[in-house]
Design a protein around this motif. Structure first.
Motif, PDB file in Angstrom:
ATOM      1  N   SER A   3       0.619   6.528   7.057  1.00 10.17           N
ATOM      2  CA  SER A   3       0.787   6.958   8.439  1.00 10.17           C
ATOM      3  C   SER A   3      -0.035   8.213   8.719  1.00 10.17           C
ATOM      4  O   SER A   3      -0.616   8.355   9.801  1.00 10.17           O
ATOM      5  CB  SER A   3       2.272   7.207   8.736  1.00 10.17           C
ATOM      6  N   ILE A  34       4.068  14.441  10.373  1.00  6.09           N
ATOM      7  CA  ILE A  34       3.313  13.476   9.563  1.00  6.09           C
ATOM      8  C   ILE A  34       2.068  14.110   8.973  1.00  6.09           C
ATOM      9  O   ILE A  34       1.714  13.856   7.811  1.00  6.09           O
ATOM     10  CB  ILE A  34       2.930  12.250  10.416  1.00  6.09           C
ATOM     11  N   TYR A  43       7.057   8.929   7.346  1.00  9.11           N
ATOM     12  CA  TYR A  43       7.343   8.063   8.498  1.00  9.11           C
ATOM     13  C   TYR A  43       6.668   6.706   8.336  1.00  9.11           C
ATOM     14  O   TYR A  43       5.927   6.234   9.207  1.00  9.11           O
ATOM     15  CB  TYR A  43       6.897   8.723   9.797  1.00  9.11           C
ATOM     16  N   ASN A  44       6.958   6.050   7.211  1.00 10.50           N
ATOM     17  CA  ASN A  44       6.344   4.752   6.938  1.00 10.50           C
ATOM     18  C   ASN A  44       6.716   3.704   7.979  1.00 10.50           C
ATOM     19  O   ASN A  44       5.993   2.716   8.156  1.00 10.50           O
ATOM     20  CB  ASN A  44       6.765   4.269   5.548  1.00 10.50           C
ATOM     21  N   LEU A  46       6.428   3.929  11.005  1.00  8.46           N
ATOM     22  CA  LEU A  46       5.459   3.963  12.100  1.00  8.46           C
ATOM     23  C   LEU A  46       4.126   3.320  11.734  1.00  8.46           C
ATOM     24  O   LEU A  46       3.278   3.119  12.614  1.00  8.46           O
ATOM     25  CB  LEU A  46       5.207   5.409  12.537  1.00  8.46           C
ATOM     26  N   THR A  47       3.940   2.990  10.457  1.00 12.97           N
ATOM     27  CA  THR A  47       2.631   2.520   9.991  1.00 12.97           C
ATOM     28  C   THR A  47       2.137   1.277  10.730  1.00 12.97           C
ATOM     29  O   THR A  47       0.990   1.249  11.211  1.00 12.97           O
ATOM     30  CB  THR A  47       2.661   2.260   8.474  1.00 12.97           C
ATOM     31  N   LEU A  50       0.999   2.270  14.226  1.00 14.14           N
ATOM     32  CA  LEU A  50      -0.212   3.080  14.185  1.00 14.14           C
ATOM     33  C   LEU A  50      -1.432   2.224  13.846  1.00 14.14           C
ATOM     34  O   LEU A  50      -2.525   2.442  14.382  1.00 14.14           O
ATOM     35  CB  LEU A  50      -0.050   4.218  13.169  1.00 14.14           C
TER      36      LEU A  50
END
Length: 212
Positions: A3, A34, A43-44, A46-47, A50
């Motif tokens: 992220s 992050i 904050y995996n 959100l990967t 993103l």
């Protein structure tokens, strides 16, 4: 990519931290956490969002999935701060901030349209500007005497569909100040189409289903 790497790529390609935060529907402090150099938070969750955002930035048309909330040790969604005023608020103030800061409002409005959210606005103009109530909403057929330099749009009642503003925003090339001023003129609430707002606030929320 992690992220953090994805955020750095988006920043390198011209997005701001606030624009990234609005796109993933998180507070800008999350993006700061992050990419901070000391003890960053991964904050995996959100990967995937993103990754899709970066792909769109590079010209690939892919759907940007809604970012799931992090889970706590018990496997439940991590607690988040309750939003104020019944939803998320994006606030840009001072004349100098309108041109740059309003990008975050434009992005948030597009997210609201995508998610089917309701929106409301508070727009402050210079003291010499006079705002009236819309005859389209009051049903009077004429514009009442103006009473303020502050336009309250949708803050009483159920607000507006975000989609009502998107076409006009696109017509103004993403300029939120010009868009909301043009909208107020179209509603007969404003007589000065070239004025620049001093402050713009956008509030978004999900409409509650009506009880049967």
């Amino acid at each position: 990519m992690t992220s953090a790497q994805l955020v750095h790529q988006l920043l390198a390609e011209g997005m701001t931290q606030q624009e990234i935060a609005d796109a993933v529907v998180r507070d800008s402090s999350v993006i700061s956490q992050i990419i901070r150099p000391v003890k960053p938070k991964p904050y995996n969750n959100l990967t995937p969002t993103l990754e899709a955002l970066l792909a769109n930035r590079r010209g690939r048309r892919v759907d940007v999935p809604e970012a799931p909330r992090r889970l706590n040790a018990q496997g439940q969604e991590a607690a988040v701060r309750k939003p104020t005023a019944g939803g998320r608020t994006v606030h840009v103030r001072s004349g100098g901030a309108i041109k740059s800061g309003a990008k975050s409002i434009a992005n948030r409005l597009r997210v609201a349209e995508r998610d089917g959210l309701r929106v409301a606005w508070t727009v402050v103009y210079p003291s010499w500007v006079e705002i009236g109530k819309s005859p389209k909403r009051t049903g009077t057929g004429h514009r009442p005497d103006p009473d303020s330099n502050i336009a309250e749009v949708g803050n009483r009642g159920e607000g507006y569909e975000a989609s009502e503003f998107i076409d006009m925003l696109n017509d103004e090339n993403g300029d939120v100040g010009k868009m909301i001023t043009k909208w107020l003129v179209s509603q007969n609430m404003l007589d000065t189409p070239d004025v620049t707002p001093l402050s713009i606030e956008l509030r978004t929320w999900k409409r509650k289903p009506k009880a049967e």
